[in-house]
Design an enzyme around this catalytic site. Structure first.
Site, PDB file in Angstrom:
ATOM      1  CE1 TYR A 215      -3.563   2.648   0.662  1.00  0.00           C
ATOM      2  CE2 TYR A 215      -2.285   3.293   2.589  1.00  0.00           C
ATOM      3  CZ  TYR A 215      -3.313   3.533   1.699  1.00  0.00           C
ATOM      4  OH  TYR A 215      -4.090   4.658   1.848  1.00  0.00           O
TER       5      TYR A 215
ATOM      6  CG  ASP B  88       5.734   3.744   0.805  1.00  0.00           C
ATOM      7  OD1 ASP B  88       6.041   4.449   1.802  1.00  0.00           O
ATOM      8  OD2 ASP B  88       4.562   3.601   0.414  1.00  0.00           O
TER       9      ASP B  88
ATOM     10  CE  LYS C 244       0.978   4.623   8.494  1.00  0.00           C
ATOM     11  NZ  LYS C 244       1.067   4.094   7.171  1.00  0.00           N
TER      12      LYS C 244
END
Ligand SMILES: *Cc1c(COP(=O)(O)O)cnc(C)c1O
Length: 432
Positions: A144, A239, A267
């Protein structure tokens, strides 16, 4: 457990927000029931609007590596807020976080702050295309990368294949720029590069895929990916929005000692405030505006409050033994639960890396590809989920999501949690 207030809030929220939420998984659709409206967090715990207390393994989906309301992050924010919230100018705070990262992470020479992981990925792909002057992107099924249009793409049929869109509203013509390959499959990778290499701008991967189960990759596969990208003048994007500053200060790149061309972060980097970033060598970053032709901007980018929160959090991460201690604590939890499941011969194991864990309902197979996950088994997760929630253990409300341990979780908290996991396994697998 009383949840009247959460129920009332959810009812009202459904009148205001699609599905009652501002991010889909929060709606509890995959486990059923009422999402808990949280009100307060302290250390490893949070409290919902009805006053119920939970030991939190969601940690806001990863950012809270120090737990809730860490004193250093809180006081940095309190100091910062006295001086204002945003200026739309460069600030020393942005510089401080930038330096903290580039001085302690061999993989980032220059960095640009944005406001979310999605934005970081979107910008990184644009940079890769601008720099390479090529258009195609490789992504991997089960990774994702945020809700970026040309990455909302799933595998079509056939071996090497252009994807099909996985969201309404994404034009098929976008998906036709994206090749979707299975994870951990070097043959598929070589074939894709053989056929399309000269048009491939970049391959993007979660080097530690953690958004669709925890699909730990063979290091040999990641090395092959690095080599194929280099051979074909395609950029490799790691990523690291989840893995960055989580599995170590240098993230998965450091963990595998593989140097990607561009990295994306989110995050943990923002200390609980909305921050994303992308970084690369000075040479590649010279393509970003105003230095180069790849345009990217943001009204609130490098927001001073977000920068001080990020810097406060990452300074603690840099303390001696931080990641080792966190990994060791997590392993104790995982080993304890796994030993119990093995003794009972349940078809279950906790898969883990550093302070990330995943409840996997397949004890024998090492699951490395999205297609290996058996969706039927998520029924076990549902049973465990509600049992744990009732006992005050909070996990992200989906069996495809991973759990996170923070430094605020004490060994006692984790030993207690291990017992709760064991009880919920008994329930799910029909004992008790
Ligand atoms: C969370 C995540 C994103 C998206 O970040 P947002 O801040 O939610 O936009 C992108 N990539 C990975 C690997 C992620 O885990």
């Amino acid at each position: 457990m009383q949840i009247n207030r959460s129920e009332a809030l959810f009812k009202a929220a459904k009148e205001i927000f699609p599905g009652g939420v501002n991010s889909p998984v929060r709606a509890f659709r995959s486990v059923g029931g009422t999402p808990r409206f949280m009100e307060k967090g302290e250390g490893p715990h949070m409290w919902d609007a009805d006053g119920n207390k939970y030991l939190d393994f969601c940690c806001s989906w990863g950012p809270l590596i120090l737990g809730h309301s860490h004193s250093k992050v809180q006081s940095a924010l309190e100091e910062g807020i006295k001086k204002g919230t945003t200026f739309g100018t460069p600030t020393a705070h942005g510089l401080e976080l930038g330096e903290l990262i580039t001085k302690n992470n061999r993989f980032v020479e220059k960095i640009r702050f944005v406001n979310s992981g999605t934005e970081a990925v979107m910008s990184a792909v644009r940079l890769a295309r601008g720099y390479s002057k090529k258009e195609l992107v490789i992504k991997f099924d089960g990774c994702y990368h945020g809700h970026v249009d040309h990455l909302m793409v799933k595998a079509g049929s056939g071996l090497v294949t252009f994807g099909e869109t996985s969201s309404a509203g994404v034009p098929q013509s976008f998906a036709s720029k994206t090749l979707v390959l299975p994870l951990n499959d070097s043959d598929a990778l070589r074939n894709a590069f053989k056929e399309h290499g000269e048009n491939i701008a970049c391959a993007i991967i979660e080097p530690i895929p953690a958004n669709n189960g925890l699909l730990l990759q063979d290091a040999s596969f990641l090395k092959e990916l690095r080599e194929q990208c280099s051979q074909h003048n395609s950029l490799l994007i790691f990523d690291e929005v989840i893995s960055g500053f989580r599995v170590g200060f240098e993230g998965a790149a450091g963990h595998f000692n593989i140097k990607p061309d561009i990295l994306t972060y989110g995050k943990v980097i923002g200390g609980g405030l909305p921050v994303g970033a992308y970084g690369a060598s000075a040479e590649i970053m010279a393509s970003v505006s105003p230095e180069g032709p790849v345009y990217q901007a943001g009204t609130l980018s490098a927001n001073p409050l977000a920068m001080v929160a990020g810097a406060a959090q990452l300074s603690v991460c840099l303390e001696e033994g931080f990641y080792e201690g966190l990994a060791e604590k997590t392993k104790e939890l995982v080993d304890s639960v796994n030993a119990y499941a093995a003794e009972k011969n349940y078809d279950f194991k906790m898969v883990n890396v550093a302070s990330i864990f995943w409840l996997c309902f397949n004890k024998d197979e090492a699951i490395k590809q999205a297609s290996q996950i058996d969706g039927e088994k998520m029924n076990y997760f549902k049973i465990m989920y509600h049992d744990l929630l009732e006992k005050g253990v909070y996990l992200g409300p989906s069996g495809y999501e991973v759990g996170f341990v923070s430094v605020a979780h004490s060994k006692e908290d984790l030993a207690w949690a291990a017992e709760q996991f064991k009880g919920s396994l008994d329930l799910a697998f029909g004992e008790n």
